[in-house]
Design a protein around this motif. Structure first.
Motif, PDB file in Angstrom:
ATOM      1  N   ASP A  42      39.054  70.887 -35.027  1.00  0.00           N
ATOM      2  CA  ASP A  42      37.761  70.740 -35.698  1.00  0.00           C
ATOM      3  C   ASP A  42      36.655  70.446 -34.682  1.00  0.00           C
ATOM      4  N   TRP A  43      36.953  69.557 -33.741  1.00  0.00           N
ATOM      5  CA  TRP A  43      35.968  69.231 -32.693  1.00  0.00           C
ATOM      6  C   TRP A  43      35.677  70.455 -31.827  1.00  0.00           C
ATOM      7  N   GLN A  44      36.704  71.222 -31.501  1.00  0.00           N
ATOM      8  CA  GLN A  44      36.544  72.396 -30.637  1.00  0.00           C
ATOM      9  C   GLN A  44      35.615  73.424 -31.276  1.00  0.00           C
ATOM     10  N   GLN A  45      35.760  73.653 -32.563  1.00  0.00           N
ATOM     11  CA  GLN A  45      34.913  74.624 -33.251  1.00  0.00           C
ATOM     12  C   GLN A  45      33.456  74.178 -33.261  1.00  0.00           C
ATOM     13  N   ARG A  46      33.229  72.902 -33.513  1.00  0.00           N
ATOM     14  CA  ARG A  46      31.848  72.414 -33.530  1.00  0.00           C
ATOM     15  C   ARG A  46      31.254  72.375 -32.119  1.00  0.00           C
ATOM     16  N   ALA A  47      32.079  72.039 -31.125  1.00  0.00           N
ATOM     17  CA  ALA A  47      31.590  72.017 -29.743  1.00  0.00           C
ATOM     18  C   ALA A  47      31.262  73.424 -29.256  1.00  0.00           C
ATOM     19  N   ALA A  48      32.070  74.407 -29.648  1.00  0.00           N
ATOM     20  CA  ALA A  48      31.817  75.791 -29.232  1.00  0.00           C
ATOM     21  C   ALA A  48      30.489  76.298 -29.773  1.00  0.00           C
ATOM     22  N   ALA A  49      30.055  75.784 -30.910  1.00  0.00           N
ATOM     23  CA  ALA A  49      28.751  76.173 -31.446  1.00  0.00           C
ATOM     24  C   ALA A  49      27.614  75.380 -30.804  1.00  0.00           C
ATOM     25  N   LEU A  50      27.900  74.153 -30.369  1.00  0.00           N
ATOM     26  CA  LEU A  50      26.855  73.310 -29.791  1.00  0.00           C
ATOM     27  C   LEU A  50      26.520  73.703 -28.348  1.00  0.00           C
ATOM     28  N   ILE A  51      27.509  74.169 -27.597  1.00  0.00           N
ATOM     29  CA  ILE A  51      27.299  74.455 -26.173  1.00  0.00           C
ATOM     30  C   ILE A  51      26.206  75.503 -25.949  1.00  0.00           C
ATOM     31  N   PRO A  52      26.261  76.688 -26.578  1.00  0.00           N
ATOM     32  CA  PRO A  52      25.176  77.661 -26.346  1.00  0.00           C
ATOM     33  C   PRO A  52      23.824  77.163 -26.842  1.00  0.00           C
ATOM     34  N   PHE A  53      23.837  76.328 -27.872  1.00  0.00           N
ATOM     35  CA  PHE A  53      22.587  75.758 -28.374  1.00  0.00           C
ATOM     36  C   PHE A  53      21.923  74.894 -27.302  1.00  0.00           C
ATOM     37  N   LEU A  54      22.719  74.048 -26.631  1.00  0.00           N
ATOM     38  CA  LEU A  54      22.180  73.185 -25.583  1.00  0.00           C
ATOM     39  C   LEU A  54      21.756  73.989 -24.352  1.00  0.00           C
ATOM     40  N   ARG A  55      22.544  74.986 -23.993  1.00  0.00           N
ATOM     41  CA  ARG A  55      22.191  75.792 -22.817  1.00  0.00           C
ATOM     42  C   ARG A  55      20.902  76.581 -23.065  1.00  0.00           C
ATOM     43  N   ASP A  56      20.706  77.030 -24.281  1.00  0.00           N
ATOM     44  CA  ASP A  56      19.469  77.740 -24.601  1.00  0.00           C
ATOM     45  C   ASP A  56      18.266  76.810 -24.470  1.00  0.00           C
ATOM     46  N   ARG A  57      18.439  75.557 -24.854  1.00  0.00           N
ATOM     47  CA  ARG A  57      17.341  74.602 -24.689  1.00  0.00           C
ATOM     48  C   ARG A  57      17.050  74.337 -23.211  1.00  0.00           C
ATOM     49  N   ASP A  58      18.098  74.261 -22.405  1.00  0.00           N
ATOM     50  CA  ASP A  58      17.886  74.068 -20.965  1.00  0.00           C
ATOM     51  C   ASP A  58      17.095  75.231 -20.371  1.00  0.00           C
ATOM     52  N   ARG A  59      17.452  76.456 -20.757  1.00  0.00           N
ATOM     53  CA  ARG A  59      16.729  77.622 -20.245  1.00  0.00           C
ATOM     54  C   ARG A  59      15.280  77.629 -20.725  1.00  0.00           C
ATOM     55  N   SER A  60      15.059  77.264 -21.976  1.00  0.00           N
ATOM     56  CA  SER A  60      13.687  77.228 -22.502  1.00  0.00           C
ATOM     57  C   SER A  60      12.858  76.158 -21.797  1.00  0.00           C
ATOM     58  N   TRP A  61      13.482  75.038 -21.476  1.00  0.00           N
ATOM     59  CA  TRP A  61      12.799  73.963 -20.749  1.00  0.00           C
ATOM     60  C   TRP A  61      12.367  74.436 -19.360  1.00  0.00           C
ATOM     61  N   GLN A  62      13.269  75.092 -18.661  1.00  0.00           N
ATOM     62  CA  GLN A  62      12.925  75.625 -17.346  1.00  0.00           C
ATOM     63  C   GLN A  62      11.847  76.703 -17.449  1.00  0.00           C
ATOM     64  N   SER A  63      11.935  77.526 -18.477  1.00  0.00           N
ATOM     65  CA  SER A  63      10.937  78.578 -18.661  1.00  0.00           C
ATOM     66  C   SER A  63       9.557  77.988 -18.946  1.00  0.00           C
ATOM     67  N   ALA A  64       9.503  76.914 -19.741  1.00  0.00           N
ATOM     68  CA  ALA A  64       8.219  76.275 -20.038  1.00  0.00           C
ATOM     69  C   ALA A  64       7.589  75.723 -18.764  1.00  0.00           C
ATOM     70  N   TRP A  65       8.389  75.085 -17.929  1.00  0.00           N
ATOM     71  CA  TRP A  65       7.857  74.551 -16.679  1.00  0.00           C
ATOM     72  C   TRP A  65       7.461  75.669 -15.717  1.00  0.00           C
ATOM     73  N   ALA A  66       8.226  76.747 -15.700  1.00  0.00           N
ATOM     74  CA  ALA A  66       7.864  77.870 -14.830  1.00  0.00           C
ATOM     75  C   ALA A  66       6.509  78.445 -15.222  1.00  0.00           C
ATOM     76  N   GLY A  67       6.255  78.559 -16.527  1.00  0.00           N
ATOM     77  CA  GLY A  67       4.952  79.044 -16.969  1.00  0.00           C
ATOM     78  C   GLY A  67       3.826  78.102 -16.596  1.00  0.00           C
ATOM     79  N   ALA A  68       4.062  76.792 -16.749  1.00  0.00           N
ATOM     80  CA  ALA A  68       3.030  75.817 -16.403  1.00  0.00           C
ATOM     81  C   ALA A  68       2.751  75.818 -14.897  1.00  0.00           C
ATOM     82  N   ILE A  69       3.796  75.902 -14.099  1.00  0.00           N
ATOM     83  CA  ILE A  69       3.618  75.913 -12.641  1.00  0.00           C
ATOM     84  C   ILE A  69       2.894  77.182 -12.200  1.00  0.00           C
ATOM     85  N   GLY A  70       3.257  78.312 -12.787  1.00  0.00           N
ATOM     86  CA  GLY A  70       2.580  79.559 -12.436  1.00  0.00           C
ATOM     87  C   GLY A  70       1.103  79.531 -12.786  1.00  0.00           C
TER      88      GLY A  70
END
Length: 331
Positions: free
Chosen positions: A94-122
């Motif tokens: 049960d934990w594995q199924q919920r974690a497998a759905a949470l991991i891409p969600f968190l990684r997408d937020r990390d990428r969006s965070w970096q993208s937001a800062w890249a736009g501000a720096i540019g």
């Protein structure tokens, strides 16, 4: 002497004997050649059998390894299927199924965070004067002063040539012989042999040229070295760069010419650094390590930072979106 029938018969007998010996030799050669061919054939046959046997052994070993691996995987799957029916196994699945759905969600937020800062720096870099950008980009070269370093090295390396010239001048005897002739001429100055004639045969000093080059190259090497040190010290102590960096930081909240990306995470807690990586590792290894319920990592979405006035608009927009998403997840 007439050649009679007796001599003819004798010669024919010798010829027949030679022919018989030749035929016997040919048979011996043919036998040896045939034996050699048979031996070579047997050798090739044995080599082919050995190679085929080695290939069969390798294929058999590979087949055994594949069979053992398949059996091990089957055993592991069977053991996992049995373990997942236990309370701890069911909790992990049960934990594995919920974690497998949470991991891409968190990684997408990390990428969006970096993208937001890249736009501000540019955007901030585009608003920075070109002169400031040029000075910051050229600062590493000013600190290294590579051209002066190369010139100083070349000057010191070229010192070898005048040193060789001095060595050759010391080894040659032309200077000492010419000097002796000049001194003898001066000792014999008279109405016939004038001093001007002696000066005409006065030899030049072969040490002058190498010494001049030696002093010149050594001086250039020292000059380039000292000049490089002076310029490097001036670059390190250049207050204009520090003042301009402070002004950019005061305006933007960061220095866009020295910042390459987000230097902190989008969430408040430092304990969530590498959180997605730890989840993924346990998701992949849990089938073999079979963790207990207490060893399972708690699944949660980190609390994001609040938008703030000192943050760029792109970053605040991202944080506002994340706040709304977290609020909808909590409902």
């Amino acid at each position: 002497m007439p050649y009679g029938n007796y001599e003819f018969s004798k010669d024919m007998g010798a010829i027949r004997a030679d022919q018989a010996a030749s035929a016997k030799s040919l048979k011996s050669i043919e036998f040896a050649s045939g034996a050699s061919m048979v031996f070579n054939g047997l050798t090739a046959l044995n080599a082919a059998k050995a190679a085929r046997s080695a290939q069969e052994q390798i294929a058999l070993q590979q087949e055994q390894n594949a069979l053992q691996q398949a059996m091990a995987e089957q055993t592991a799957r069977h053991e996992f299927s049995m373990w997942r029916q236990t309370p701890e196994g069911a909790a992990f699945v049960d934990w594995q199924q919920r974690a497998a759905a949470l991991i891409p969600f968190l990684r997408d937020r990390d990428r969006s965070w970096q993208s937001a800062w890249a736009g501000a720096i540019g955007r901030a870099r585009a608003a920075t004067p070109v002169d400031e950008q040029r000075r910051v980009a050229g600062q590493p070269a000013r600190l290294r002063q590579t051209p002066l370093k190369v010139l100083s090295i070349v000057a010191f390396v070229l010192l070898v040539f005048p040193l060789v010239g001095l060595g050759l001048a010391a080894l040659t005897s032309a200077f000492s012989n010419g000097q002796q002739a000049y001194q003898d001429c001066l000792g014999n100055v008279s109405e016939i042999l004038t001093r001007a004639e002696c000066e005409a045969i006065r030899p030049g000093n072969p040490f002058v040229g190498p010494i001049v080059w030696l002093v010149l190259l050594a001086g250039l090497g020292v000059l380039f070295t000292v000049l490089r040190r002076v310029r490097m010290r001036a670059a390190r102590n250049d207050r204009r760069l520090a003042d301009e960096s402070a002004a950019r930081t005061e305006r933007w909240g960061f220095d866009p010419l020295l910042t390459t990306g987000a230097w902190y995470g989008w969430h408040e807690s430092e304990s969530f650094q590498g959180y997605a990586d730890r989840l993924e590792q346990l998701v992949r290894s849990g089938a073999t390590t079979r963790p207990t319920a207490g060893q399972l990592i708690r699944l949660q979405v980190p609390t994001p930072w609040q938008p703030a006035d000192h943050l760029p608009a792109e970053v605040n927009a991202f944080l506002a979106t994340v706040q709304q998403e977290n609020a909808s997840l909590a409902v």
